[in-house]
Write an enzyme that holds these catalytic residues in place. Structure first.
Site, PDB file in Angstrom:
ATOM      1  N   GLU A  27       0.723  -1.202  -0.024  1.00 55.60           N
ATOM      2  CA  GLU A  27       0.061  -0.093  -0.008  1.00 55.60           C
ATOM      3  C   GLU A  27       0.922   1.182   0.000  1.00 55.60           C
ATOM      4  OE1 GLU A  27      -2.754  -0.154   3.110  1.00 55.60           O
ATOM      5  OE2 GLU A  27      -3.493   1.626   3.207  1.00 55.60           O
ATOM      6  N   ARG A  28       0.458   2.219  -0.804  1.00 57.62           N
ATOM      7  CA  ARG A  28       1.258   3.508  -0.688  1.00 57.62           C
ATOM      8  C   ARG A  28       1.040   4.026   0.670  1.00 57.62           C
ATOM      9  NH1 ARG A  28       4.019   5.349  -5.717  1.00 57.62           N
ATOM     10  NH2 ARG A  28       3.579   3.636  -7.006  1.00 57.62           N
ATOM     11  N   THR A  29       1.820   4.693   1.111  1.00 57.69           N
ATOM     12  CA  THR A  29       1.716   5.247   2.419  1.00 57.69           C
ATOM     13  C   THR A  29       1.253   6.512   2.529  1.00 57.69           C
ATOM     14  OG1 THR A  29       3.749   5.862   2.567  1.00 57.69           O
ATOM     15  CG2 THR A  29       3.343   3.657   3.687  1.00 57.69           C
ATOM     16  N   ARG A  30       1.266   7.037   1.300  1.00 56.00           N
ATOM     17  CA  ARG A  30       0.841   8.456   1.081  1.00 56.00           C
ATOM     18  C   ARG A  30      -0.050   8.916   0.238  1.00 56.00           C
ATOM     19  NH1 ARG A  30       4.456  11.722   4.403  1.00 56.00           N
ATOM     20  NH2 ARG A  30       4.213  10.478   6.441  1.00 56.00           N
ATOM     21  N   MET A 137       9.054   3.009   1.168  1.00 53.49           N
ATOM     22  CA  MET A 137       7.599   3.187   1.033  1.00 53.49           C
ATOM     23  C   MET A 137       7.024   4.145   1.301  1.00 53.49           C
ATOM     24  SD  MET A 137       7.013   0.426  -0.976  1.00 53.49           S
ATOM     25  CE  MET A 137       5.335   0.474  -1.112  1.00 53.49           C
TER      26      MET A 137
END
Lengths: 271, 231
Positions: A27-30, A137
């Site tokens: 998952e993209r963290t931003r 990430m």
């Protein structure tokens, strides 16, 4: 378990480990919140020129109409950014901090002896920064355009004293390339074909500016997140870095087929 | 607006912007992410719309015509999926022309609005259409009906629709008054749409207006470099 507020980049690391394993990794963290759109750059006769509009959008809302997306790093380097504006501000701060530290730890405090980073060095440093964040990430969500003057690669021979114009891109995952024409965002789809056709290395300043304005006009026509208020910036040997004040570009809406309404009964129903 | 609440607004904005803005369209589907508006006055109706049709963040058509005529004095402002609203107005045109033949007189705006509402309501799971039905008829004079996404139908003193309308509710609430003249209504429509276009990324281009009265329909447009405000 709630972690205290952290000033470290990316916040407290317990935020990531607290999440379910595989989901956290992929998952993209931003996600970008306040975003700028395209930045264009071309090399021309006297140096390098960049263009960007002054809009930062908040989702689909045109919230900040006087955002400055082109900034001077030093007398030889210009930086333009699309993507998350707060990350661009953080990058600008980081580069300023580095420059200050260099100045304070230099052997001499005299202006003439200061060895500022050239454009290529800034570009390469940003590559390292962006790639490093990508590996955690937690990217800085920007597409950066670095423009200025550099010693050519292969420093050490006699001809290396000659500063050459430099134009390069660094994207949010640390990809880098240099070219005579650069564009980010929508510009890479709409402006690059125009630039490739019309660009010449020996463009005069007026021609270069007109070319960039033409591309910005197309972007305003076709990009939902663009504005017709733009800034042009240039780096030249003679004048260093100059960034214009924002100004409006002209647009055309009076073609006959535009004026003609299409929704009436005899028409086709609206398009 | 608390800081907490404002963190949620951009999340849905940005996420929706990533999906296809703000209507969750299927890939490749065109949206009339839009600003549409209609104000009745004594003797008719002013209808207005922007001209931007977008797919995601690409502007597919920058000079679209979103005000569609379905009968001699009945027009519909379209927002939502361009395909859905075009199909709906095609159906409405067909049925209204049949009705005019059967009854021997022009259909009323109310009838057109009810018909549109039935179509949107009965097919609400498969449609993404928010429309404003406006026009003139002998029974009610100028009238305006707002039909948003689920198929609710509301007769209104003025109607706003589309993604850009969120930015101008305050302005229109402030400036609107009952009993405006044709010129006042038209000026307000143009001003409000210009303001919406200035802030909504999914609205823009030119402002098209149609003024509908007993005597006829007057189509006008304001080019994108001569807007009353912005962009």
């Amino acid at each position: 378990m709630s972690a205290p507020i952290s000033l470290a980049p990316g916040g407290s690391s317990s935020r990531i480990s607290a999440r379910a394993g595989l989901e956290a990794a992929t998952e993209r963290t931003r996600q970008p919140i306040v975003t700028g759109t395209s930045v264009l750059g071309i090399k021309y006769k006297d140096g390098v020129m960049l263009a960007a509009d002054t809009l930062c959008s908040y989702g689909s809302m045109a919230k900040y109409k006087d955002a400055r997306r082109l900034t001077k790093i030093n007398d030889a380097t210009l930086l333009g950014a699309g993507g998350e504006y707060s990350d661009f501000q953080a990058i600008t701060d980081l580069l300023k901090r580095n420059a200050l530290e260099d100045k304070c730890t230099a052997d001499s405090l005299y202006e003439e002896d200061v060895n500022e980073e050239c454009a290529r060095e800034v570009w390469n440093y940003l590559r390292a920064v962006m790639y490093n964040r990508r590996n955690k990430m937690n990217p800085l969500w920007n597409d950066l355009v670095v423009a200025g003057f550099s010693q050519p690669a292969g420093v050490g021979d006699a001809s290396a004293d000659e500063d050459k114009p430099f134009l390069g891109l660094v994207d949010k995952i640390g990809t880098t390339y240099e070219d005579s024409v650069i564009a980010t965002g929508f510009g890479s789809y709409l402006a690059i074909p125009i630039l490739r056709e019309k660009h010449r290395e020996d463009l005069e300043e007026g021609e270069a500016r007109a070319l960039l304005e033409d591309c910005m006009r197309v972007l305003f026509y076709r990009d939902c997140r663009a504005l017709n208020r733009i800034q042009i910036a240039k780096v030249t040997k003679a004048d260093g870095v100059l960034i214009s004040e924002p100004y409006e570009i002209e647009t055309s809406w009076d073609s006959a087929s535009f004026v003609e309404p299409k929704g009436q009964l005899e028409g086709d129903g609206g398009w | 607006m608390s800081a907490h609440a404002s963190m949620h607004a951009p999340r849905s904005h940005a996420a929706a912007a990533a999906a296809a803005d703000p209507y969750n369209l299927k890939p490749g589907e065109h949206s009339t992410g839009t600003t549409i508006m209609a104000i009745p006055f004594d003797g008719g109706v002013v209808m207005g719309a922007d001209s931007r049709t977008s797919t995601g963040t690409y502007i597919a058509v920058r000079v679209a015509d979103k005000i569609t005529q379905v009968h001699d004095r009945i027009w519909i402002c379209r927002s939502g999926s361009a395909a859905d609203t075009q199909a709906l107005t095609d159906y409405i045109r067909h049925y209204l022309s049949q009705l005019a033949v059967e009854t021997g007189r022009a259909p009323t705006v109310k009838t057109a609005a009810h018909l549109m509402r039935r179509m949107i309501y009965e097919n609400k799971d498969n449609l993404m259409a928010g429309v404003i039905v406006g026009g003139w008829d002998v029974v009610d004079g100028g009238s305006v009906y707002n039909i948003p996404l689920g198929g609710t139908m509301m007769k209104m003193p003025f109607a706003l629709g589309g993604s850009g309308s969120t930015y101008i509710w305050g302005l229109v609430d402030h400036k609107f008054k009952e009993g405006m003249t044709k010129d006042e209504a038209k000026a307000l429509v143009e001003k409000a749409i210009a303001h919406a276009m200035a802030r909504d990324g999914s609205s823009g281009g030119i402002i098209r207006t149609v003024v509908i009265t007993e005597d006829g329909c007057d189509k006008e447009f304001i080019p994108g470099d001569k807007l009353p405000y912005g962009p």
